[in-house]
Design a protein around this motif. Structure first.
Motif, PDB file in Angstrom:
ATOM      1  N   ARG A 103       0.838  -1.208   0.000  1.00 33.19           N
ATOM      2  CA  ARG A 103       0.000   0.000   0.000  1.00 33.19           C
ATOM      3  C   ARG A 103       0.870   1.255   0.000  1.00 33.19           C
ATOM      4  N   THR A 104       1.062   1.799  -1.156  1.00 33.72           N
ATOM      5  CA  THR A 104       1.877   3.003  -1.254  1.00 33.72           C
ATOM      6  C   THR A 104       1.120   4.033  -2.083  1.00 33.72           C
ATOM      7  N   SER A 105       1.450   5.277  -1.817  1.00 32.76           N
ATOM      8  CA  SER A 105       0.748   6.339  -2.542  1.00 32.76           C
ATOM      9  C   SER A 105       1.222   6.364  -3.981  1.00 32.76           C
ATOM     10  N   GLU A 106       0.430   7.023  -4.806  1.00 33.04           N
ATOM     11  CA  GLU A 106       0.787   7.105  -6.222  1.00 33.04           C
ATOM     12  C   GLU A 106       2.112   7.842  -6.405  1.00 33.04           C
ATOM     13  N   ASP A 107       2.306   8.874  -5.578  1.00 33.60           N
ATOM     14  CA  ASP A 107       3.559   9.642  -5.660  1.00 33.60           C
ATOM     15  C   ASP A 107       4.767   8.739  -5.423  1.00 33.60           C
ATOM     16  N   THR A 108       4.608   7.872  -4.433  1.00 34.03           N
ATOM     17  CA  THR A 108       5.717   6.972  -4.096  1.00 34.03           C
ATOM     18  C   THR A 108       6.011   6.027  -5.260  1.00 34.03           C
ATOM     19  N   ILE A 109       4.944   5.502  -5.841  1.00 34.92           N
ATOM     20  CA  ILE A 109       5.130   4.562  -6.962  1.00 34.92           C
ATOM     21  C   ILE A 109       5.777   5.287  -8.144  1.00 34.92           C
ATOM     22  N   ASP A 110       5.295   6.513  -8.412  1.00 37.40           N
ATOM     23  CA  ASP A 110       5.888   7.286  -9.513  1.00 37.40           C
ATOM     24  C   ASP A 110       7.365   7.538  -9.270  1.00 37.40           C
TER      25      ASP A 110
ATOM     26  N   LEU B  43      11.550  14.706  -0.418  1.00 36.08           N
ATOM     27  CA  LEU B  43      12.489  13.751   0.193  1.00 36.08           C
ATOM     28  C   LEU B  43      11.749  12.691   1.003  1.00 36.08           C
ATOM     29  N   HIS B  44      10.660  13.106   1.616  1.00 37.25           N
ATOM     30  CA  HIS B  44       9.849  12.164   2.376  1.00 37.25           C
ATOM     31  C   HIS B  44       9.291  11.081   1.431  1.00 37.25           C
ATOM     32  N   THR B  45       8.786  11.526   0.278  1.00 43.68           N
ATOM     33  CA  THR B  45       8.254  10.572  -0.704  1.00 43.68           C
ATOM     34  C   THR B  45       9.381   9.682  -1.245  1.00 43.68           C
ATOM     35  N   LEU B  46      10.534  10.300  -1.475  1.00 36.98           N
ATOM     36  CA  LEU B  46      11.667   9.520  -1.984  1.00 36.98           C
ATOM     37  C   LEU B  46      12.048   8.422  -0.995  1.00 36.98           C
ATOM     38  N   ARG B  47      12.073   8.771   0.290  1.00 42.52           N
ATOM     39  CA  ARG B  47      12.409   7.763   1.301  1.00 42.52           C
ATOM     40  C   ARG B  47      11.377   6.642   1.318  1.00 42.52           C
ATOM     41  N   SER B  48      10.110   7.015   1.167  1.00 48.67           N
ATOM     42  CA  SER B  48       9.063   5.969   1.133  1.00 48.67           C
ATOM     43  C   SER B  48       9.286   5.054  -0.073  1.00 48.67           C
ATOM     44  N   ALA B  49       9.639   5.680  -1.199  1.00 47.83           N
ATOM     45  CA  ALA B  49       9.844   4.894  -2.420  1.00 47.83           C
ATOM     46  C   ALA B  49      11.027   3.937  -2.247  1.00 47.83           C
ATOM     47  N   LEU B  50      12.090   4.423  -1.635  1.00 46.74           N
ATOM     48  CA  LEU B  50      13.281   3.582  -1.463  1.00 46.74           C
ATOM     49  C   LEU B  50      13.088   2.564  -0.346  1.00 46.74           C
ATOM     50  N   ASP B  51      12.316   2.942   0.663  1.00 44.03           N
ATOM     51  CA  ASP B  51      12.109   2.034   1.798  1.00 44.03           C
ATOM     52  C   ASP B  51      11.225   0.857   1.444  1.00 44.03           C
ATOM     53  N   ASP B  52      10.481   0.993   0.384  1.00 47.68           N
ATOM     54  CA  ASP B  52       9.545  -0.058   0.013  1.00 47.68           C
ATOM     55  C   ASP B  52      10.242  -1.402  -0.123  1.00 47.68           C
TER      56      ASP B  52
END
Lengths: 168, 162
Positions: A103-110, B43-52
């Motif tokens: 479950r991740t936001s669209e921003d994160t996936i992008d 940066l918060h979003t970037l960390r979430s993306a990398l932490d996945d």
């Protein structure tokens, strides 16, 4: 606690317990790094195993004055690059195996897609910094590029991702 | 963007990549400045993306360790006897042409020197003795190589055992 380099000197003499300690210290960070680099869990696991095989096999060639972490990540990175070059049907493979995002936001996936789409040179520094927590001088050893280049690549990677995320 | 914001954003980026909380002074600045707040959000979003990727189950450590240990053991064990002997014989053969050339040179020199003193038959006899002694000597050296390799392996094995 013994340093990585001291443990590696023992490994070179055949000390299996020392190898075990290094495996415990580095398997998880290496796996995370390889997983993000390859974008694929199966590949990352294979490469992780191969990395440790290379480390064990090449233990005698390890020089105590070098940093173990840089050495290990350089092996992992080279293996990942070789595997990537060998793969011809990569896109299809990735599509079949890529870890389903939780479950991740669209921003994160992008943003994750943007990270994956970064040129290899930029992605390497970003991932080594984030997953391995490497300093610029360590990345200099791993990537065999000057300190200033590491710095500028990291800066460029962040700037590109930021620009990409601002446009969406 | 002014210099202060540029520096703050660089420090915020460093903190995010190091996976630590930014310094209070940078946090305060980011709260008051829109551009830096946006960067912090990015940066918060970037960390979430990398932490996945961290949520992926780790490969069983035991499996990795066992395989690496097997490889280490194999790398530490002495090379097989045949392979080692081949290497030693290969090395020992390298100087052989020079030894033979030197022996022929000596024989030729001696033959020229003794030609006026000794009859031909005596020269041939001396030559045969010289070359047969040389051949026996070289043969003994090569014949001793397998024993030397075996002895060396035995010493290595003894020093490895606790």
């Amino acid at each position: 606690m013994e340093s990585d380099e001291e443990l590696m000197t023992r490994v070179a003499l055949g000390d299996e317990a020392a190898l075990g300690l290094l495996v415990e210290r580095y398997t998880e960070p290496l796996q995370r790094f390889l997983q993000r680099w390859t974008r694929n869990r199966v590949d990352a696991e294979d490469l992780l195993q191969d990395t440790w095989v290379r480390i064990a096999r090449g233990a005698k060639t390890f020089r105590p004055n070098q940093r173990f972490r840089s050495w290990a990540y350089r092996i992992a990175l080279n293996l990942a690059r070789d595997a990537h070059r060998r793969r011809t049907v990569r896109e299809a493979y990735v599509a079949n195996h890529e870890t389903a995002p939780t479950r991740t936001s669209e921003d994160t996936i992008d943003l994750r897609r943007q990270v994956d789409a970064l040129p290899e040179s930029l992605r390497d520094v970003l991932l080594l910094r984030y997953y391995a927590g490497m300093t610029e001088s360590e990345m200099t050893e791993v990537l065999a590029i000057p300190n200033g280049t590491v710095k500028s690549r990291l800066h460029t990677a962040i700037r590109r991702l930021r620009e990409g995320s601002d446009h969406e | 963007m002014n210099r202060l914001c540029e520096e703050t954003q660089d420090r915020l980026s460093d903190a995010a990549l190091d996976q630590r909380t930014p310094d209070p002074i940078d946090r305060e600045h980011a709260e008051a400045c829109d551009a830096c707040a946006q960067h912090r959000n990015f940066l918060h979003t970037l960390r979430s993306a990398l932490d996945d990727v961290s949520r992926v189950p780790a490969l069983p450590m035991r499996r990795v360790q066992d395989r690496a240990t097997r490889v280490l053991r194999a790398a530490q064990s002495p090379a097989p006897f045949g392979k080692r002997l081949l290497r030693v014989v290969g090395l020992a053969l390298l100087p052989l042409p020079f030894v033979i050339a030197y022996a022929i040179g000596i024989a030729k020199g001696a033959s020229q020197l003794l030609d006026s003193i000794l009859p031909q038959s005596a020269l041939i006899w001396l030559g045969m003795i010289y070359f047969s002694t040389l051949a026996i000597g070289i043969g003994l050296v090569y014949a001793a190589l397998p024993f030397a390799v075996a002895q060396r392996r035995s010493i290595e094995r003894n020093s490895e055992s606790p």
